[in-house]
Design an enzyme around this catalytic site. Structure first.
Site, mmCIF file in Angstrom:
data_model
loop_
_atom_site.group_PDB
_atom_site.id
_atom_site.type_symbol
_atom_site.label_atom_id
_atom_site.label_comp_id
_atom_site.label_asym_id
_atom_site.label_seq_id
_atom_site.Cartn_x
_atom_site.Cartn_y
_atom_site.Cartn_z
ATOM 1 N N GLY A 11 0.816 -1.215 0.000
ATOM 2 C CA GLY A 11 0.000 0.000 0.000
ATOM 3 C C GLY A 11 0.850 1.265 0.000
ATOM 4 N N GLN A 12 0.161 2.396 -0.001
ATOM 5 C CA GLN A 12 0.862 3.689 0.012
ATOM 6 C C GLN A 12 1.843 3.772 1.192
ATOM 7 O OE1 GLN A 12 -0.714 8.131 -0.141
ATOM 8 N NE2 GLN A 12 -0.939 7.369 1.930
ATOM 9 N N ASP A 58 -2.417 -13.681 4.676
ATOM 10 C CA ASP A 58 -3.622 -12.857 4.534
ATOM 11 C C ASP A 58 -4.151 -12.526 5.920
ATOM 12 O OD1 ASP A 58 -5.793 -12.498 1.959
ATOM 13 O OD2 ASP A 58 -6.533 -12.135 3.992
ATOM 14 N N ALA A 82 -5.315 -3.210 5.514
ATOM 15 C CA ALA A 82 -6.730 -2.924 5.758
ATOM 16 C C ALA A 82 -7.473 -2.776 4.433
ATOM 17 C CB ALA A 82 -6.888 -1.622 6.545
ATOM 18 N N GLU A 129 -10.824 8.630 11.351
ATOM 19 C CA GLU A 129 -12.225 8.257 11.115
ATOM 20 C C GLU A 129 -12.914 7.832 12.420
ATOM 21 O OE1 GLU A 129 -14.317 7.988 8.114
ATOM 22 O OE2 GLU A 129 -12.853 9.511 7.584
ATOM 23 N N TYR A 151 -16.215 1.031 8.084
ATOM 24 C CA TYR A 151 -14.741 1.076 8.195
ATOM 25 C C TYR A 151 -14.340 1.594 9.573
ATOM 26 C CZ TYR A 151 -10.055 3.145 7.595
ATOM 27 O OH TYR A 151 -8.739 3.512 7.757
ATOM 28 N N LYS A 155 -12.309 -0.233 12.633
ATOM 29 C CA LYS A 155 -11.045 0.324 13.141
ATOM 30 C C LYS A 155 -11.136 0.634 14.644
ATOM 31 C CE LYS A 155 -7.982 0.722 9.708
ATOM 32 N NZ LYS A 155 -6.562 0.354 9.787
ATOM 33 N N HIS A 181 -3.438 11.222 4.985
ATOM 34 C CA HIS A 181 -2.128 11.542 4.418
ATOM 35 C C HIS A 181 -2.070 10.987 3.006
ATOM 36 C CE1 HIS A 181 -1.976 8.086 7.114
ATOM 37 N NE2 HIS A 181 -1.188 7.516 6.221
HETATM 38 P P1 NAP Z 1 -3.729 1.252 1.106
HETATM 39 O O1 NAP Z 1 -2.841 1.978 0.146
HETATM 40 O O2 NAP Z 1 -5.146 1.002 0.743
HETATM 41 O O3 NAP Z 1 -3.025 -0.151 1.448
HETATM 42 C C1 NAP Z 1 -3.717 -1.156 2.127
HETATM 43 C C2 NAP Z 1 -2.819 -2.375 2.223
HETATM 44 O O4 NAP Z 1 -3.517 -3.426 2.920
HETATM 45 C C3 NAP Z 1 -2.412 -2.971 0.857
HETATM 46 O O5 NAP Z 1 -1.089 -3.416 0.928
HETATM 47 C C4 NAP Z 1 -3.361 -4.164 0.732
HETATM 48 O O6 NAP Z 1 -2.863 -5.191 -0.086
HETATM 49 C C5 NAP Z 1 -3.389 -4.631 2.186
HETATM 50 N N1 NAP Z 1 -4.487 -5.548 2.464
HETATM 51 C C6 NAP Z 1 -5.818 -5.323 2.327
HETATM 52 N N2 NAP Z 1 -6.514 -6.422 2.678
HETATM 53 C C7 NAP Z 1 -5.608 -7.362 3.056
HETATM 54 C C8 NAP Z 1 -5.702 -8.706 3.500
HETATM 55 N N3 NAP Z 1 -6.875 -9.318 3.641
HETATM 56 N N4 NAP Z 1 -4.566 -9.378 3.800
HETATM 57 C C9 NAP Z 1 -3.349 -8.776 3.645
HETATM 58 N N5 NAP Z 1 -3.198 -7.515 3.196
HETATM 59 C C10 NAP Z 1 -4.316 -6.819 2.918
HETATM 60 O O7 NAP Z 1 -3.746 2.010 2.519
HETATM 61 P P2 NAP Z 1 -2.754 3.130 3.087
HETATM 62 O O8 NAP Z 1 -3.265 4.467 2.676
HETATM 63 O O9 NAP Z 1 -1.363 2.746 2.827
HETATM 64 O O10 NAP Z 1 -3.076 3.017 4.651
HETATM 65 C C11 NAP Z 1 -2.353 2.105 5.480
HETATM 66 C C12 NAP Z 1 -3.155 1.844 6.753
HETATM 67 O O11 NAP Z 1 -3.364 3.073 7.445
HETATM 68 C C13 NAP Z 1 -4.529 1.258 6.536
HETATM 69 O O12 NAP Z 1 -4.781 0.386 7.619
HETATM 70 C C14 NAP Z 1 -5.469 2.452 6.611
HETATM 71 O O13 NAP Z 1 -6.751 2.043 7.019
HETATM 72 C C15 NAP Z 1 -4.754 3.288 7.659
HETATM 73 N N6 NAP Z 1 -4.941 4.742 7.554
HETATM 74 C C16 NAP Z 1 -4.669 5.387 6.404
HETATM 75 C C17 NAP Z 1 -4.779 6.769 6.343
HETATM 76 C C18 NAP Z 1 -4.480 7.536 5.081
HETATM 77 O O14 NAP Z 1 -4.869 8.716 4.998
HETATM 78 N N7 NAP Z 1 -3.774 6.957 4.134
HETATM 79 C C19 NAP Z 1 -5.172 7.489 7.499
HETATM 80 C C20 NAP Z 1 -5.423 6.782 8.677
HETATM 81 C C21 NAP Z 1 -5.294 5.405 8.695
HETATM 82 P P3 NAP Z 1 -3.195 -5.255 -1.691
HETATM 83 O O15 NAP Z 1 -2.190 -4.330 -2.332
HETATM 84 O O16 NAP Z 1 -2.999 -6.685 -2.001
HETATM 85 O O17 NAP Z 1 -4.611 -4.773 -1.856
HETATM 86 N N1 GDD Z 2 -13.157 9.096 -2.435
HETATM 87 C C1 GDD Z 2 -13.887 10.184 -2.749
HETATM 88 N N2 GDD Z 2 -14.285 10.360 -4.048
HETATM 89 N N3 GDD Z 2 -14.203 11.073 -1.778
HETATM 90 C C2 GDD Z 2 -14.903 12.170 -2.133
HETATM 91 C C3 GDD Z 2 -15.310 12.422 -3.451
HETATM 92 C C4 GDD Z 2 -15.001 11.463 -4.452
HETATM 93 O O1 GDD Z 2 -15.335 11.602 -5.616
HETATM 94 N N4 GDD Z 2 -15.958 13.612 -3.480
HETATM 95 C C5 GDD Z 2 -15.960 14.086 -2.236
HETATM 96 N N5 GDD Z 2 -15.330 13.227 -1.414
HETATM 97 C C6 GDD Z 2 -15.171 13.400 0.042
HETATM 98 C C7 GDD Z 2 -15.603 12.204 0.863
HETATM 99 O O2 GDD Z 2 -17.028 12.197 1.039
HETATM 100 C C8 GDD Z 2 -14.849 12.448 2.163
HETATM 101 O O3 GDD Z 2 -15.603 13.319 2.990
HETATM 102 C C9 GDD Z 2 -13.585 13.165 1.703
HETATM 103 O O4 GDD Z 2 -13.805 13.562 0.340
HETATM 104 C C10 GDD Z 2 -12.321 12.304 1.750
HETATM 105 O O5 GDD Z 2 -12.575 11.075 1.123
HETATM 106 P P1 GDD Z 2 -11.393 10.026 0.802
HETATM 107 O O6 GDD Z 2 -10.310 10.676 0.064
HETATM 108 O O7 GDD Z 2 -12.040 8.818 0.203
HETATM 109 O O8 GDD Z 2 -10.785 9.693 2.246
HETATM 110 P P2 GDD Z 2 -11.485 9.396 3.649
HETATM 111 O O9 GDD Z 2 -11.254 10.598 4.506
HETATM 112 O O10 GDD Z 2 -12.875 8.918 3.504
HETATM 113 O O11 GDD Z 2 -10.617 8.169 4.182
HETATM 114 C C11 GDD Z 2 -9.193 8.202 4.124
HETATM 115 O O12 GDD Z 2 -8.682 8.826 5.291
HETATM 116 C C12 GDD Z 2 -8.955 8.143 6.520
HETATM 117 C C13 GDD Z 2 -8.351 8.975 7.660
HETATM 118 O O13 GDD Z 2 -9.229 10.009 8.022
HETATM 119 C C14 GDD Z 2 -8.707 6.764 4.002
HETATM 120 O O14 GDD Z 2 -7.313 6.771 3.756
HETATM 121 C C15 GDD Z 2 -8.950 5.972 5.281
HETATM 122 O O15 GDD Z 2 -8.320 4.696 5.172
HETATM 123 C C16 GDD Z 2 -8.366 6.745 6.464
HETATM 124 O O16 GDD Z 2 -8.614 6.063 7.672
#
Ligand code: NAP
Ligand code: GDD
Length: 367
Positions: A11-12, A58, A82, A129, A151, A155, A181
């Site tokens: 993932g990212q 997994d 996740a 979230e 979700y 979490k 992020h």
């Molecule tokens: P991401 O890009 O969606 O990456 C998710 C990772 O989880 C991928 O490597 C995916 O593998 C793996 N995965 C999903 N289901 C799985 C399973 N059943 N078994 C093993 N691996 C599995 O997410 P991210 O943005 O890097 O975020 C990393 C973590 O931080 C997540 O837990 C997310 O909920 C949490 N988080 C993210 C943010 C944010 O803004 N980015 C903020 C707060 C918390 P595949 O590549 O095979 O799908």
């Molecule tokens: N995805 C998406 N697509 N979101 C949209 C759109 C669209 O076309 N238009 C508006 N939004 C709004 C969503 O309704 C939400 O309020 C906001 O943009 C951010 O949406 P996302 O970028 O999908 O992220 P998120 O905040 O729901 O979730 C991400 O951040 C969480 C941390 O606060 C994910 O990375 C989660 O895994 C993470 O926990």
């Protein structure tokens, strides 16, 4: 040598964390899932390095996790895996609960089953979230939780089971409550990346319009590369604690779109309200001026939406010594748009080359 096991390594965050830990001299192990397409874009450049190892497992398969933890004997586990898309969690709530909630328990039990609870520290990827339908602004470590999607509910279980194992078994396990992020490696269906890719495609004549959902939603957006450092810092503390990781700066989706299009050479003016709001080009390439480039579609509305996230990073700044504003919002947008402008241009060159090659093969110029 420190040995890290990263779930979610493809993932990212997993990709940036791998680079960070490899640079620190760690032996890095990661979990991958079998997929019909074998190319792992974000970590392809790391594969083949001597300290970088990938294993099939997994989060929904306890046996695979127990065996892997026993084999790797990690000193640190970063549980990033996740189903991380909030909107998708409304369509696949049971899968999301299995991976995002029970998956955390499986990791904790895999550590206990292998008798590593005294030597292995665990980082849990928790999320802003949890604050959901927010009860105060800004949100800190003491703000009450009000999860507002399947979700977030999953979490929340992850957050509490980490706390429970810390208190019940004296394990070093912590949650990083990370606010959104983003980066040039962000999944393409999250709103920021969807916008930067669309801005690049529209600027280069590859897309006509961008459809979004709630433009007024507010987020505290940081740069993923800066945030993975905190995951590591949290595990280097003397005692296990949870931390809010955020920038303390808030913007709307509308503002993100405005700045991203501006960075791609297009100035937008937003007119109208709700479902009728539109982003019109008022400055930029002559063929785009006056055109509606952004529209709202109900398809991207959520049954319940989190609309006011703003983190208070005081504890992280003071205790971890982390700088929440290393990369500003404007710099983040610029990094993402620059990357996507180049990506879209390269796709164009590749498609021209493919067309030319096909033509040359047909004419017998190339054999
Ligand atoms: P991401 O890009 O969606 O990456 C998710 C990772 O989880 C991928 O490597 C995916 O593998 C793996 N995965 C999903 N289901 C799985 C399973 N059943 N078994 C093993 N691996 C599995 O997410 P991210 O943005 O890097 O975020 C990393 C973590 O931080 C997540 O837990 C997310 O909920 C949490 N988080 C993210 C943010 C944010 O803004 N980015 C903020 C707060 C918390 P595949 O590549 O095979 O799908
Ligand atoms: N995805 C998406 N697509 N979101 C949209 C759109 C669209 O076309 N238009 C508006 N939004 C709004 C969503 O309704 C939400 O309020 C906001 O943009 C951010 O949406 P996302 O970028 O999908 O992220 P998120 O905040 O729901 O979730 C991400 O951040 C969480 C941390 O606060 C994910 O990375 C989660 O895994 C993470 O926990």
């Amino acid at each position: 040598m420190n040995t890290a096991l990263i779930t979610g390594i493809t993932g990212q965050d997993g990709s940036y964390l791998s680079e960070f830990l490899l640079a620190k001299g760690y032996d890095v192990h990661g979990i991958i899932r079998r997929s019909s397409v074998d190319y792992r874009e974000r970590i392809a450049h790391l594969e083949g390095r001597p300290n970088f190892h990938l294993h099939y497992a997994d989060m929904s398969d306890s046996m695979s996790l127990v065996k892997l933890v026993g084999k790797v004997q990690p000193t640190e586990i970063y549980n990033l895996a996740a189903q991380s898309h909030v909107q998708v969690s409304f369509d696949s709530p049971e899968f999301t609960a299995d991976v995002d909630a029970v998956g955390v328990l499986r990791i904790l039990e895999a550590v206990r089953t292998n008798h590593l609870e005294k030597t292995c520290k665990i980082y849990q990827a928790s999320t802003s979230e949890l604050y959901g339908k927010v009860e105060e602004v800004p949100q800190s470590e003491t703000t009450p939780f009000h999860p507002y999607s399947p979700y977030a509910v999953a979490k929340l279980y992850g957050y509490w089971i980490i706390k429970e194992y810390r208190e019940a078994y004296n394990m070093f396990c912590c949650s990083g409550i990370l606010f959104n992020h983003e980066s040039e490696r962000r999944g393409e269906t999250f709103v920021t990346r969807k916008i930067t890719l669309a801005a690049a495609r529209i600027a280069q004549g590859k897309q006509e319009k961008l459809y979004l959902g709630n433009l007024s939603s507010l987020r505290d957006w940081g740069y993923a590369k800066d945030y993975v450092e905190c995951m590591w810092l949290i595990l280097q503390q003397d005692k296990p604690e949870d931390f809010v990781i955020a920038t303390g700066v808030q913007h709307s989706v509308r503002e993100f779109a405005y700045h991203a299009f501006k960075a791609a050479g297009i100035e937008l003016k937003f007119e109208g309200e709700g479902i009728n709001e539109k982003g019109i080009c008022v400055n930029g390439p002559a063929n785009l001026v006056g055109k509606t480039l952004v529209e709202v579609s109900e398809d991207f509305y959520r049954p319940t939406d989190v609309v006011n996230l703003l983190g208070d990073p005081t504890k992280a700044r003071q205790t971890l010594g982390w700088n929440p504003n290393k990369t500003t919002f404007e710099q983040l947008v610029a990094i993402m748009v620059k990357h996507d402008m180049e990506k879209v241009a390269a796709e164009h060159v590749a498609s021209v080359m493919r067309t030319n090659l096909a033509e040359y093969l047909e004419k017998g110029v190339v054999k």
